[in-house]
Design a protein around this motif. Structure first.
Motif, PDB file in Angstrom:
ATOM      1  N   SER A 137      24.254  67.729  74.368  1.00  9.84           N
ATOM      2  CA  SER A 137      25.296  67.014  73.643  1.00  9.84           C
ATOM      3  C   SER A 137      25.036  65.520  73.523  1.00  9.84           C
ATOM      4  O   SER A 137      25.507  64.878  72.611  1.00  9.84           O
ATOM      5  N   ARG A 138      24.269  64.961  74.454  1.00  7.60           N
ATOM      6  CA  ARG A 138      24.038  63.520  74.412  1.00  7.60           C
ATOM      7  C   ARG A 138      22.596  63.229  74.797  1.00  7.60           C
ATOM      8  O   ARG A 138      22.131  63.673  75.826  1.00  7.60           O
ATOM      9  N   PRO A 139      21.865  62.464  73.982  1.00  9.22           N
ATOM     10  CA  PRO A 139      20.486  62.133  74.325  1.00  9.22           C
ATOM     11  C   PRO A 139      20.434  61.187  75.514  1.00  9.22           C
ATOM     12  O   PRO A 139      21.431  60.587  75.895  1.00  9.22           O
ATOM     13  N   ALA A 140      19.244  61.056  76.098  1.00 10.36           N
ATOM     14  CA  ALA A 140      19.078  60.158  77.235  1.00 10.36           C
ATOM     15  C   ALA A 140      19.423  58.734  76.821  1.00 10.36           C
ATOM     16  O   ALA A 140      19.042  58.253  75.761  1.00 10.36           O
ATOM     17  N   ALA A 141      20.159  58.039  77.681  1.00  7.76           N
ATOM     18  CA  ALA A 141      20.615  56.694  77.362  1.00  7.76           C
ATOM     19  C   ALA A 141      19.503  55.687  77.570  1.00  7.76           C
ATOM     20  O   ALA A 141      18.623  55.860  78.416  1.00  7.76           O
ATOM     21  N   ALA A 142      19.569  54.615  76.786  1.00  7.69           N
ATOM     22  CA  ALA A 142      18.676  53.488  77.032  1.00  7.69           C
ATOM     23  C   ALA A 142      19.113  52.827  78.327  1.00  7.69           C
ATOM     24  O   ALA A 142      20.280  52.886  78.715  1.00  7.69           O
ATOM     25  N   ASP A 143      18.162  52.206  79.027  1.00  4.46           N
ATOM     26  CA  ASP A 143      18.493  51.569  80.295  1.00  4.46           C
ATOM     27  C   ASP A 143      19.457  50.401  80.082  1.00  4.46           C
ATOM     28  O   ASP A 143      19.249  49.556  79.216  1.00  4.46           O
ATOM     29  N   ALA A 159      46.069  63.206  87.086  1.00  4.51           N
ATOM     30  CA  ALA A 159      45.208  64.092  86.289  1.00  4.51           C
ATOM     31  C   ALA A 159      45.459  63.905  84.798  1.00  4.51           C
ATOM     32  O   ALA A 159      44.527  63.963  83.993  1.00  4.51           O
ATOM     33  N   ALA A 160      46.711  63.681  84.427  1.00 10.18           N
ATOM     34  CA  ALA A 160      47.031  63.425  83.015  1.00 10.18           C
ATOM     35  C   ALA A 160      46.356  62.144  82.537  1.00 10.18           C
ATOM     36  O   ALA A 160      45.828  62.082  81.417  1.00 10.18           O
ATOM     37  N   ALA A 161      46.354  61.118  83.400  1.00 13.06           N
ATOM     38  CA  ALA A 161      45.638  59.886  83.055  1.00 13.06           C
ATOM     39  C   ALA A 161      44.147  60.165  82.907  1.00 13.06           C
ATOM     40  O   ALA A 161      43.476  59.613  82.021  1.00 13.06           O
ATOM     41  N   GLY A 162      43.623  61.048  83.759  1.00  8.16           N
ATOM     42  CA  GLY A 162      42.214  61.431  83.659  1.00  8.16           C
ATOM     43  C   GLY A 162      41.884  62.119  82.353  1.00  8.16           C
ATOM     44  O   GLY A 162      40.816  61.895  81.770  1.00  8.16           O
ATOM     45  N   ILE A 163      42.800  62.949  81.886  1.00  2.00           N
ATOM     46  CA  ILE A 163      42.594  63.623  80.598  1.00  2.00           C
ATOM     47  C   ILE A 163      42.473  62.596  79.476  1.00  2.00           C
ATOM     48  O   ILE A 163      41.586  62.687  78.614  1.00  2.00           O
ATOM     49  N   LEU A 164      43.343  61.601  79.491  1.00  2.00           N
ATOM     50  CA  LEU A 164      43.315  60.569  78.451  1.00  2.00           C
ATOM     51  C   LEU A 164      42.017  59.767  78.500  1.00  2.00           C
ATOM     52  O   LEU A 164      41.439  59.436  77.461  1.00  2.00           O
ATOM     53  N   CYS A 165      41.550  59.463  79.701  1.00  2.45           N
ATOM     54  CA  CYS A 165      40.296  58.712  79.836  1.00  2.45           C
ATOM     55  C   CYS A 165      39.119  59.504  79.291  1.00  2.45           C
ATOM     56  O   CYS A 165      38.244  58.958  78.602  1.00  2.45           O
ATOM     57  N   SER A 166      39.088  60.804  79.597  1.00  2.00           N
ATOM     58  CA  SER A 166      37.996  61.642  79.095  1.00  2.00           C
ATOM     59  C   SER A 166      38.010  61.717  77.579  1.00  2.00           C
ATOM     60  O   SER A 166      36.965  61.639  76.921  1.00  2.00           O
ATOM     61  N   LEU A 167      39.200  61.850  77.010  1.00  2.00           N
ATOM     62  CA  LEU A 167      39.315  61.860  75.545  1.00  2.00           C
ATOM     63  C   LEU A 167      38.873  60.532  74.953  1.00  2.00           C
ATOM     64  O   LEU A 167      38.241  60.486  73.892  1.00  2.00           O
ATOM     65  N   GLY A 168      39.184  59.433  75.646  1.00  2.00           N
ATOM     66  CA  GLY A 168      38.766  58.116  75.173  1.00  2.00           C
ATOM     67  C   GLY A 168      37.248  57.977  75.145  1.00  2.00           C
ATOM     68  O   GLY A 168      36.685  57.389  74.223  1.00  2.00           O
ATOM     69  N   ILE A 169      36.579  58.525  76.160  1.00  3.94           N
ATOM     70  CA  ILE A 169      35.111  58.485  76.173  1.00  3.94           C
ATOM     71  C   ILE A 169      34.550  59.299  75.017  1.00  3.94           C
ATOM     72  O   ILE A 169      33.557  58.908  74.384  1.00  3.94           O
ATOM     73  N   SER A 170      35.185  60.426  74.716  1.00  3.80           N
ATOM     74  CA  SER A 170      34.740  61.242  73.574  1.00  3.80           C
ATOM     75  C   SER A 170      34.850  60.467  72.273  1.00  3.80           C
ATOM     76  O   SER A 170      33.973  60.559  71.406  1.00  3.80           O
ATOM     77  N   VAL A 171      35.917  59.675  72.129  1.00  2.00           N
ATOM     78  CA  VAL A 171      36.080  58.838  70.931  1.00  2.00           C
ATOM     79  C   VAL A 171      34.955  57.812  70.862  1.00  2.00           C
ATOM     80  O   VAL A 171      34.362  57.583  69.799  1.00  2.00           O
ATOM     81  N   CYS A 172      34.649  57.183  71.974  1.00  2.00           N
ATOM     82  CA  CYS A 172      33.548  56.201  72.019  1.00  2.00           C
ATOM     83  C   CYS A 172      32.216  56.847  71.684  1.00  2.00           C
ATOM     84  O   CYS A 172      31.390  56.256  70.979  1.00  2.00           O
ATOM     85  N   ASP A 173      32.000  58.081  72.153  1.00  2.00           N
ATOM     86  CA  ASP A 173      30.761  58.784  71.858  1.00  2.00           C
ATOM     87  C   ASP A 173      30.621  59.020  70.348  1.00  2.00           C
ATOM     88  O   ASP A 173      29.530  58.869  69.785  1.00  2.00           O
ATOM     89  N   ARG A 174      31.722  59.425  69.729  1.00  2.00           N
ATOM     90  CA  ARG A 174      31.659  59.679  68.276  1.00  2.00           C
ATOM     91  C   ARG A 174      31.389  58.410  67.489  1.00  2.00           C
ATOM     92  O   ARG A 174      30.662  58.416  66.488  1.00  2.00           O
ATOM     93  N   LYS A 175      31.953  57.304  67.929  1.00  2.00           N
ATOM     94  CA  LYS A 175      31.753  56.036  67.229  1.00  2.00           C
ATOM     95  C   LYS A 175      30.330  55.527  67.391  1.00  2.00           C
ATOM     96  O   LYS A 175      29.821  54.796  66.525  1.00  2.00           O
ATOM     97  N   SER A 176      29.685  55.889  68.505  1.00  2.00           N
ATOM     98  CA  SER A 176      28.333  55.380  68.771  1.00  2.00           C
ATOM     99  C   SER A 176      27.258  56.177  68.043  1.00  2.00           C
ATOM    100  O   SER A 176      26.095  55.777  68.028  1.00  2.00           O
ATOM    101  N   LYS A 177      27.633  57.318  67.459  1.00  2.00           N
ATOM    102  CA  LYS A 177      26.621  58.154  66.768  1.00  2.00           C
ATOM    103  C   LYS A 177      26.315  57.565  65.414  1.00  2.00           C
ATOM    104  O   LYS A 177      27.130  56.959  64.764  1.00  2.00           O
TER     105      LYS A 177
END
Length: 212
Positions: free
Chosen positions: A9-15, A194-212
């Protein structure tokens, strides 16, 4: 990239240097997630013996220690499982499974106290141990996947510093019990974290989509 016949799902990150990492939104979203779920795990552990006593006053001290110890046993076993899960299914599944397991744990333990069932308490502790076990392997896998291997020896401890703040989870859970006289307050705290954790995980997914 292809692994085991499946697209990763995600390529290796640059250092990424520690300074650069601290400027990234993905780092802070993950850091808050790690604080939330680590605090949830520590809150559960800090109140575990009291939960057993409330569910069954007939337990001996040795049996209480054994039952509470199930959290640590499942924590150890689960780390291997979550490490493999991250490798196979990626960040999103691993993070959200931790979140969901903590919510299920809280619901099960609320049920355990309402029914005064030590068997249900044991089930809740097994689930809680598995939920907490996912934090450490996900920390290490996320750090390398998103920020690369070159600065991993510094980046990883920075992520693990979340425990400085997460340690207050046990303090808060104790204060909630003192104020309410019920362990259910701790379980609702865990659900909120845990609900806060769900929101954080969704936020990272949004960032991943924007970085593609």
């Amino acid at each position: 990239a292809v692994k085991g016949g499946k697209t990763v799902s995600r390529p290796a990150a640059a250092d990424v240097t520690p300074g650069q990492m601290l400027k990234k939104t993905t780092f802070w979203l993950y850091y808050v997630w790690a604080i939330a779920v680590s605090a949830a795990g520590l809150a559960l552990i800090s109140q575990a013996s009291g939960v057993v006593w409330e569910a069954s006053v007939d337990q001996t001290a040795s049996s209480v220690a054994t039952i509470v110890g199930l959290i640590s046993i499942c924590n150890a076993l689960g780390r291997v499982l979550f490490g493999g899960m991250y490798d196979k299914y990626g960040r999103k599944v691993s993070m959200q499974l931790v979140n969901v397991l903590f919510i299920i744990t809280s619901v099960v333990l609320i049920l355990a106290l309402s029914t005064r069932s030590i068997v249900v308490v044991i089930i809740g502790f097994v689930l809680g141990g598995l939920a907490y076990s996912g934090v450490t392997p996900t920390n290490s896998a996320f750090c390398r996947a998103y920020f690369g291997p070159a600065h991993y020896p510094v980046n990883f401890p920075l992520i693990n510093s979340n425990l400085i703040f997460a340690s207050f989870g046990s303090t808060i859970s104790g204060a909630l019990f003192d104020a309410s006289g019920s362990y259910n307050a701790t379980f609702f705290l865990i659900i909120g974290l845990a609900a806060a954790g769900i929101l954080c995980s969704l936020g990272i997914s949004v960032c991943d989509r924007k970085s593609k």
